[in-house]
Design an enzyme around this catalytic site. Structure first.
Site, PDB file in Angstrom:
ATOM      1  N   CYS A  20       0.803  -1.219   0.000  1.00 54.34           N
ATOM      2  CA  CYS A  20       0.000   0.000   0.000  1.00 54.34           C
ATOM      3  C   CYS A  20       0.841   1.276   0.000  1.00 54.34           C
ATOM      4  CB  CYS A  20      -0.942   0.005   1.202  1.00 54.34           C
ATOM      5  SG  CYS A  20      -2.276  -1.210   1.058  1.00 54.34           S
ATOM      6  N   LYS A  23       0.451   3.584  -3.124  1.00 60.72           N
ATOM      7  CA  LYS A  23      -0.715   4.416  -3.401  1.00 60.72           C
ATOM      8  C   LYS A  23      -0.297   5.771  -3.952  1.00 60.72           C
ATOM      9  CE  LYS A  23      -4.316   2.808  -0.208  1.00 60.72           C
ATOM     10  NZ  LYS A  23      -5.228   3.233   0.877  1.00 60.72           N
ATOM     11  N   ASP A  57     -14.109   7.622   1.994  1.00 59.27           N
ATOM     12  CA  ASP A  57     -14.295   6.502   2.918  1.00 59.27           C
ATOM     13  C   ASP A  57     -13.727   5.224   2.318  1.00 59.27           C
ATOM     14  OD1 ASP A  57     -15.192   5.237   5.285  1.00 59.27           O
ATOM     15  OD2 ASP A  57     -16.979   6.506   5.308  1.00 59.27           O
ATOM     16  N   GLY A 146     -12.488 -13.680 -12.138  1.00 55.99           N
ATOM     17  CA  GLY A 146     -11.809 -12.407 -12.064  1.00 55.99           C
ATOM     18  C   GLY A 146     -11.249 -12.015 -13.409  1.00 55.99           C
ATOM     19  N   HIS A 147     -10.128 -11.302 -13.398  1.00 48.81           N
ATOM     20  CA  HIS A 147      -9.528 -10.821 -14.640  1.00 48.81           C
ATOM     21  C   HIS A 147      -8.018 -10.838 -14.502  1.00 48.81           C
ATOM     22  CE1 HIS A 147      -9.316  -8.738 -18.440  1.00 48.81           C
ATOM     23  NE2 HIS A 147      -8.597  -7.763 -17.904  1.00 48.81           N
TER      24      HIS A 147
END
Length: 338
Positions: A20, A23, A57, A146-147
């Protein structure tokens, strides 16, 4: 590639960043969202959007015409650890966390996989998917298809749909003065992952923390009557605190001495294993934070450390989670630390 050779592949060397921490910086992201002009929640004949983009959020929440409340999110990133199975588990737990942070229960998810077919064996991709499936099964969440794409950098995550009670949501704009702040996982995941990427040193406690679902924490928060929460991921504790305080119109007061850290986190900062994402978090939240005189630069970096699959930050007290501060009436700063 045989099993021995596969085991020696360092997946983190195929990723520009870590988890993360990759980001887009929060300030840049907010500018892009504003420029895009995405719609605010509105009443429509085909359902009502309860939570959209207005406060950043953790997930979108919509009520269908039939009255079902759905919580929808997606999350994916490059390898944060070298073990393919563990990376799959971490990425899946992280994606599911956004549903738990809203007070929901994951119901169904689909895989998102990018893989460099010519440079990494497909056996490793299978291990990543196997790890994601294990966490989805633990969560009681269907995982269906999924992909996938051929890409220069490996990435994995989930798109998740959950269900929630619209009268018992956890939102980042529902904080009120006087509420205590509880944190359900220790900080330091970012600096330990950065150390792992640089040195290959494994941190089993960090892996165990990242693969722990936030399901029990979410249930405990709802049982305690909490209405305000978020999870602590790529924007660090300070960044997510700032977003919560800003959305709720309050000031978050934090006692750094009460914040739990993983073993080795302070040493990792001391040794310089700090990601660019963490430094960007501090640069963004810092101007809105008043630091006490005793809060060192290392402590500030740890408070801004970009977490991957971190815990819940709950405005309320829940069993087993340390209280790290409280919410106060809005003052000159959105966050006070120390």
């Amino acid at each position: 590639m045989d099993a021995t050779a596969t085991a020696t592949v360092r997946l983190t060397q195929y990723a520009r960043g870590g988890g993360c921490a990759c980001k887009i910086p929060p300030g840049e992201l907010e500018a892009v969202m504003a420029a895009a002009g995405l719609p605010e929640p509105a009443r429509r004949p085909d359902g009502e959007l309860l939570v959209g983009t207005e406060n950043g959020d953790d997930a979108a929440v919509v009520v269908t015409p039939g009255g079902t409340t759905l919580v929808m999110t997606t999350d994916f990133f490059g390898p944060v650890v070298d073990d393919a199975y563990d990376w799959g588990r971490i990425a899946a737990a992280n994606a599911l966390s956004d549903v738990y942070a809203m007070g929901g229960t994951p119901f169904v998810a689909v895989n998102l996989l990018a893989w460099p077919r010519e440079s990494l064996p497909m056996e490793l991709a299978a291990e990543v998917l196997r790890g994601g499936a294990a966490i989805a099964a633990e969560a009681g969440c269907h995982l269906a298809g999924g992909h996938s794409i051929d890409d220069a950098e490996p990435k994995y995550g989930l798109a998740v749909t959950g269900q929630a009670d619209p009268e018992h949501l956890l939102r980042n704009d529902a904080g009120r003065p006087g509420m205590p702040l509880s944190l359900t996982k220790p900080l330091g995941l970012g600096v330990l992952n950065t150390r792992h990427k640089a040195t290959g040193e494994r941190h089993p406690e960090a892996v165990a923390t990242m693969t722990t679902l936030n399901a029990a924490a979410s249930r405990a928060a709802l049982a305690s009557g909490a209405v305000c929460a978020t999870d602590v991921t790529g924007f660090g504790l300070l960044g997510h605190l700032y977003k919560l305080a800003r959305a709720s119109g309050v000031t978050a007061v934090v006692d750094p001495a009460a914040v739990p850290f993983l073993d080795g986190a302070r040493e990792a900062v001391r040794d310089g294993f700090v990601s660019g994402g963490t430094r960007r978090n501090l640069a963004w939240a810092g101007p809105h934070t008043r630091f006490g005189a005793g809060v060192s630069e290392d402590e500030r970096l740890l408070l801004a450390d970009a977490q991957t699959s971190g815990g819940l930050l709950v405005a309320g007290e829940i069993p087993g989670a340390p209280v790290i501060g409280h919410l106060a009436p809005r003052g000159e700063h959105a966050v006070i630390a120390g």
